[in-house]
Design a protein around this motif. Structure first.
Motif, PDB file in Angstrom:
ATOM      1  N   MET A  39      19.299  48.881  93.369  1.00 15.05           N
ATOM      2  CA  MET A  39      19.597  50.051  94.175  1.00 15.05           C
ATOM      3  C   MET A  39      18.635  51.160  93.765  1.00 15.05           C
ATOM      4  N   LYS A  40      17.973  51.749  94.754  1.00 15.85           N
ATOM      5  CA  LYS A  40      17.067  52.868  94.499  1.00 15.85           C
ATOM      6  C   LYS A  40      17.832  54.177  94.710  1.00 15.85           C
ATOM      7  N   VAL A  41      17.937  54.959  93.652  1.00 18.58           N
ATOM      8  CA  VAL A  41      18.669  56.222  93.697  1.00 18.58           C
ATOM      9  C   VAL A  41      17.693  57.378  93.582  1.00 18.58           C
ATOM     10  N   ILE A  42      17.798  58.303  94.509  1.00 20.19           N
ATOM     11  CA  ILE A  42      17.043  59.550  94.450  1.00 20.19           C
ATOM     12  C   ILE A  42      18.018  60.614  93.967  1.00 20.19           C
ATOM     13  N   ALA A  43      17.614  61.338  92.921  1.00 25.59           N
ATOM     14  CA  ALA A  43      18.442  62.413  92.369  1.00 25.59           C
ATOM     15  C   ALA A  43      17.618  63.693  92.337  1.00 25.59           C
ATOM     16  N   TYR A  44      18.288  64.809  92.543  1.00 26.16           N
ATOM     17  CA  TYR A  44      17.620  66.093  92.349  1.00 26.16           C
ATOM     18  C   TYR A  44      18.626  67.204  92.185  1.00 26.16           C
ATOM     19  N   GLY A  45      18.165  68.245  91.533  1.00 27.29           N
ATOM     20  CA  GLY A  45      18.908  69.487  91.463  1.00 27.29           C
ATOM     21  C   GLY A  45      18.342  70.412  92.517  1.00 27.29           C
ATOM     22  N   ALA A  46      19.187  70.996  93.330  1.00 29.51           N
ATOM     23  CA  ALA A  46      18.746  71.907  94.388  1.00 29.51           C
ATOM     24  C   ALA A  46      18.440  73.263  93.763  1.00 29.51           C
TER      25      ALA A  46
END
Length: 175
Positions: free
Chosen positions: A1-8
């Motif tokens: 599973m490819k997960v994209i994470a970020y803090g806005a």
């Protein structure tokens, strides 16, 4: 599973980026990519600017990166109860290219702040508006008093109850 994470957030020491990174890494076997909102340069959105330049390249790059994900983990910073201006601006440009920004990709929305509110206002706004932008929010978690519940040096939640909430939330991305 490819997960994209970020803090806005555009802060180089973003607590929301730290939280999103931690949460994404709780997904067993996930290939995690952490985005930096600063990588997506866009001018201040106005209709006049849009007529002048068309689509902002940074917003298209943001959309392209999100589209690569099987799951999203986003942690929203809160400035005076709202999205930070830089994130809102990037998001506004992105919606002008494709209103379905989040492509119905399963997501967990998070928010944190140093204070007791845990950025609940912005989390409620993000969760409430998500369906209008292709958001498929499986769960959301607000973390109050970030520095009391997170070890920045180790990059991990120190409060077992909060750690369990996050683990349960991200588990819904695999379901």
């Amino acid at each position: 599973m490819k997960v994209i994470a970020y803090g806005a957030s555009t802060s180089s020491t973003s607590i929301n980026k730290a939280l999103a990174t931690y949460a994404a890494k709780q997904i067993d076997g996930a290939e995690v990519t952490v985005l930096d909102i600063n990588s997506y340069s866009v001018p201040m959105f106005t209709e006049d600017k849009e007529k002048e330049i068309g689509h902002a390249e940074g917003a298209q790059a943001f959309l392209n990166d999100i589209a690569q994900a099987d799951a999203l983990v986003i942690s929203f910073a809160e400035h005076n109860g709202h999205y930070p201006a830089a994130y809102k601006n990037l998001f506004d440009w992105a919606t002008r290219i494709d209103r379905n920004v989040f492509k119905d990709i399963p997501a967990v929305y998070l928010a944190t702040s140093p204070g007791p509110g845990g950025a609940k206002s912005v989390l409620a706004a993000a969760t409430g508006s998500a369906p209008f932008f292709g958001g498929n929010v499986k769960d959301s978690v607000s973390i109050p008093a970030f520095y009391d519940n997170f070890n920045v040096e180790k990059g991990e939640v120190t409060n077992p109850e909060i750690a369990a909430q996050i683990k349960a939330a991200v588990a819904k991305l695999s379901a």
